[in-house]
Scaffold this motif. Structure first.
Motif, PDB file in Angstrom:
ATOM      1  N   ASP A  81       0.817  -1.216   0.000  1.00 16.68           N
ATOM      2  CA  ASP A  81       0.000   0.000   0.000  1.00 16.68           C
ATOM      3  C   ASP A  81       0.850   1.266   0.000  1.00 16.68           C
ATOM      4  O   ASP A  81       0.474   2.273  -0.604  1.00 16.68           O
ATOM      5  CB  ASP A  81      -0.955   0.018   1.199  1.00 16.68           C
ATOM      6  N   ALA A  82       2.005   1.214   0.671  1.00 19.51           N
ATOM      7  CA  ALA A  82       2.903   2.370   0.737  1.00 19.51           C
ATOM      8  C   ALA A  82       3.735   2.535  -0.538  1.00 19.51           C
ATOM      9  O   ALA A  82       4.413   3.545  -0.711  1.00 19.51           O
ATOM     10  CB  ALA A  82       3.828   2.251   1.945  1.00 19.51           C
ATOM     11  N   GLY A  83       3.713   1.506  -1.403  1.00 14.89           N
ATOM     12  CA  GLY A  83       4.486   1.574  -2.638  1.00 14.89           C
ATOM     13  C   GLY A  83       5.934   1.154  -2.488  1.00 14.89           C
ATOM     14  O   GLY A  83       6.759   1.428  -3.359  1.00 14.89           O
ATOM     15  N   TRP A  84       6.251   0.463  -1.392  1.00 14.42           N
ATOM     16  CA  TRP A  84       7.626   0.026  -1.143  1.00 14.42           C
ATOM     17  C   TRP A  84       7.894  -1.380  -1.651  1.00 14.42           C
ATOM     18  O   TRP A  84       9.038  -1.759  -1.876  1.00 14.42           O
ATOM     19  CB  TRP A  84       7.944   0.101   0.346  1.00 14.42           C
ATOM     20  N   VAL A  85       6.839  -2.158  -1.795  1.00 19.61           N
ATOM     21  CA  VAL A  85       6.937  -3.544  -2.265  1.00 19.61           C
ATOM     22  C   VAL A  85       5.886  -3.741  -3.342  1.00 19.61           C
ATOM     23  O   VAL A  85       4.802  -3.160  -3.269  1.00 19.61           O
ATOM     24  CB  VAL A  85       6.695  -4.537  -1.096  1.00 19.61           C
ATOM     25  N   VAL A  86       6.212  -4.567  -4.312  1.00 21.00           N
ATOM     26  CA  VAL A  86       5.249  -4.924  -5.342  1.00 21.00           C
ATOM     27  C   VAL A  86       5.179  -6.448  -5.429  1.00 21.00           C
ATOM     28  O   VAL A  86       6.201  -7.138  -5.296  1.00 21.00           O
ATOM     29  CB  VAL A  86       5.609  -4.283  -6.705  1.00 21.00           C
ATOM     30  N   VAL A  87       3.961  -6.958  -5.585  1.00 26.96           N
ATOM     31  CA  VAL A  87       3.744  -8.385  -5.810  1.00 26.96           C
ATOM     32  C   VAL A  87       3.256  -8.493  -7.246  1.00 26.96           C
ATOM     33  O   VAL A  87       2.185  -7.998  -7.589  1.00 26.96           O
ATOM     34  CB  VAL A  87       2.706  -8.974  -4.826  1.00 26.96           C
TER      35      VAL A  87
END
Length: 156
Positions: A81-87
């Motif tokens: 949600d914070a844009g730090w990780v992507v799946v």
């Protein structure tokens, strides 16, 4: 005069309770250092693991971090949600890969400085020798507690 035999010292209290109490104290210490960068310790650990071994399949990440899949999913959500990780999609339609975004790498680098301050504080408060001994005890205990493979008839 009869010679007395030394008595064995037995653990007092519940190991689970004592470990949880200790972990709460340690987590509070680290969380206080991580708060200025807007991360909890679990989030920083996830960012670090993904940075180290990513892109990685969620199952491998959960296994490496010694957590179940549902806990991993719950802990990844705020990072996504914070844009730090992507799946993202993996090699086929059924697989997924977890990776850091450029913003996630920046956040991890920012948090790493605070993490180091927390670790140095723990080393100072407990003493380096005690921290080294604690790490060794935890590692040895983790080995002994590794899941036992089921035998052929289902008995362990």
């Amino acid at each position: 005069m009869a010679a007395s035999t030394p008595s064995k010292t037995l653990p007092q209290g519940c190991t689970n309770l004592k470990l949880r109490q200790f972990m709460r104290r340690v987590s509070q210490f680290y969380d206080a250092e991580m708060a200025p960068v807007g991360l909890k310790t679990t989030q920083y650990s996830l960012l670090s693991w993904v940075d180290k071994i990513g892109p990685v399949r969620p199952g491998e990440l959960a296994e490496g971090m010694k957590m179940d899949a549902s806990t991993l999913t719950r802990n990844l959500r705020p990072l996504v949600d914070a844009g730090w990780v992507v799946v993202s999609a993996g090699e086929d339609a059924r697989s997924r890969l977890v990776s850091l975004t450029p913003a996630g790498r920046e956040k991890r680098a920012e948090a790493k400085r605070r993490w180091k301050v927390a670790q140095e504080g723990i080393n100072r408060l407990l003493g380096v020798e005690q921290v080294v001994a604690l790490h060794a005890l935890i590692d040895a205990s983790m080995e002994k507690l590794d899941p036992v493979e089921d035998t052929e008839d289902g008995d362990v």
